[in-house]
Design a protein around this motif. Sequence first.
Motif, short mmCIF file in Angstrom:
data_model
loop_
_atom_site.label_atom_id
_atom_site.label_comp_id
_atom_site.label_asym_id
_atom_site.label_seq_id
_atom_site.Cartn_x
_atom_site.Cartn_y
_atom_site.Cartn_z
N UNK A 60 0.84 -1.20 0.00
CA UNK A 60 0.00 0.00 0.00
C UNK A 60 0.88 1.25 0.00
N UNK A 61 2.13 1.04 0.45
CA UNK A 61 3.05 2.19 0.50
C UNK A 61 3.63 2.50 -0.88
N UNK A 62 4.04 3.76 -1.05
CA UNK A 62 4.67 4.13 -2.31
C UNK A 62 6.12 3.66 -2.28
N UNK A 63 6.75 3.73 -3.45
CA UNK A 63 8.15 3.32 -3.56
C UNK A 63 9.01 4.12 -2.57
N UNK A 64 8.73 5.43 -2.50
CA UNK A 64 9.51 6.32 -1.63
C UNK A 64 9.41 5.85 -0.17
N UNK A 65 8.19 5.45 0.24
CA UNK A 65 8.01 5.00 1.63
C UNK A 65 8.73 3.68 1.89
N UNK A 66 8.70 2.80 0.88
CA UNK A 66 9.39 1.50 1.04
C UNK A 66 10.88 1.74 1.19
N UNK A 67 11.42 2.65 0.37
CA UNK A 67 12.85 2.96 0.43
C UNK A 67 13.18 3.65 1.77
N UNK A 253 -2.41 2.01 -8.39
CA UNK A 253 -3.31 0.84 -8.38
C UNK A 253 -2.63 -0.37 -9.02
N UNK A 254 -1.91 -0.12 -10.09
CA UNK A 254 -1.19 -1.22 -10.76
C UNK A 254 -0.09 -1.75 -9.83
N UNK A 255 0.61 -0.83 -9.19
CA UNK A 255 1.73 -1.25 -8.32
C UNK A 255 1.24 -2.09 -7.14
N UNK A 256 0.21 -1.58 -6.43
CA UNK A 256 -0.16 -2.31 -5.21
C UNK A 256 -0.87 -3.63 -5.50
N UNK A 257 -1.54 -3.73 -6.67
CA UNK A 257 -2.23 -4.98 -7.00
C UNK A 257 -1.37 -5.99 -7.72
N UNK A 258 -0.10 -5.63 -8.00
CA UNK A 258 0.77 -6.54 -8.74
C UNK A 258 2.13 -6.72 -8.05
N UNK A 259 2.20 -6.36 -6.77
CA UNK A 259 3.42 -6.56 -5.98
C UNK A 259 4.64 -5.86 -6.61
N UNK A 260 4.45 -4.60 -6.99
CA UNK A 260 5.54 -3.86 -7.63
C UNK A 260 6.07 -2.78 -6.70
N UNK A 261 7.38 -2.77 -6.51
CA UNK A 261 7.94 -1.75 -5.62
C UNK A 261 8.11 -0.39 -6.29
N UNK A 335 -7.35 -4.44 -9.66
CA UNK A 335 -6.10 -4.31 -10.41
C UNK A 335 -6.36 -4.33 -11.92
N UNK A 336 -7.27 -5.22 -12.32
CA UNK A 336 -7.60 -5.33 -13.74
C UNK A 336 -8.14 -3.99 -14.25
#
Length: 364
Positions: A60-67, A253-261, A335-336
């Motif tokens: 649910x977090x953005x890339x920036x938050x994960x980093x 939406x694409x990132x969080x539903x497809x396990x993308x960092x 996600x779809x």
Amino acid sequence: MDLSTAMWTAVVVGAAAVYWFVWMMGAAEVKGKRAVNLKMGSIAKDKVQDKYKQYWSFFLRSKEDIVAASDDDKVPAFVDTFYNLVTDIYEWGWGQSFHFSPSLPGLSHREATRKHEERAADLIAARPGQRIVDVGCGVGGPMRAIASHSGAHVVGITINEYQVGRASAHNRKADLDGLCEVVCGNFLEMPFPDASFDGAYSIEATCHAPCLEDVYREIFRVLKPGALYVSYEWVTTGLYRPDDPRHVETIRGIERGDALPGLRAQNEVAAIARQAGFEVVEERDLALPPAEPWWTRLQMGRFAYWRNHLLVSVLAALRIAPKGVVDVHEMLYETARHLSDGGETGIFTPMHMILCRKPLLINQ
Ligand SMILES: C=C(CC[C@@H](C)[C@H]1CC[C@H]2C3=CC[C@H]4[C@H](C)[C@@H](O)CC[C@]4(C)[C@H]3CC[C@]12C)C(C)C
Ligand SMILES: C[S@@+](CC[C@H](N)C(=O)[O-])C[C@H]1O[C@@H](n2cnc3c(N)ncnc32)[C@H](O)[C@@H]1O
């Protein structure tokens, strides 16, 4: 008709309707996984909902938050959880190839998928006697198509143990276990010696890496000098505007539903490949016209999604499928929607093709 005949008729008709609904309507496009056999990978039935919640709060977090939380190195473990949750649903509702392909007039989805895979084999000039690595192989749909099309020996790697079992079983069933092999491992640290492959490909898989350069470097390491590597990358296109909230919502939406960092931009990919040491031979978005849309396959299935939703809900209520399957199915439905928005607006492509060569002479 007396009452007991009417009741028996109703029971028989009802049973036939349930059978038809579960087995026929719910059957996988590529037979092999049916709704009644939906598991959640190697997750125990009673842990599915917890695992889903953990997955969701991580991505649910953005890339920036994960980093910022220094959680980059946790990404592969959560990607593994994701594939435990979705592998059976993907197989049941999509088939054994976990990727998109341009629609091809007059051809079925399965045929168009296969052409897209064979194109990868042709781009790297795969041929008999060669050893090719499939980086992020899923349950091996592309691997089997590429091995039988080219005659090359294909070694697939996936982070998910459950997929290794599925892919190996499919390989045996297709009588391709002589040409196809599957190992469980992280593509950021592959269990293969330096210069041990004649070619490599990755189909919609490296988007799961927190840092694209790391995975490209690792692929570079295992390739022989002169060998070719092709990748179909998930990227945002030049039409993406980070100051447009609708664009941002689609991509998130694409990132969080497809396990993308965090999706990368299309114009970054070639520079990253060069940074990893590759020569870039060709780069092209395979989704651009004259290619026909890849996302219509997602849209045409609206009725099918509702049918599937009802089916998983019934199976979960009857405790045939784990409870969390309904949440996961709902997440995929959302996600779809984001993926098809991304395709329609043109701000996202899942098939930015990059063809690279490991130079014969490497400058240190
Ligand atoms: C490359 C990746 C996966 C791409 C696709 C194979 C999958 C992306 C979204 C998935 C799906 C969405 C909706 C599902 C539907 C609600 C269900 O009833 C049947 C399965 C779906 C169609 C499912 C199938 C696979 C996808 C299209 C990512 C992860 C990098
Ligand atoms: C969307 S699937 C695509 C699978 C396959 N290429 C296909 O088209 O059917 C992405 C694949 O990448 C794998 N993957 C993701 N991160 C990985 C990692 N760090 N190491 C190895 N495999 C990984 C997943 O396990 C999954 O098999």
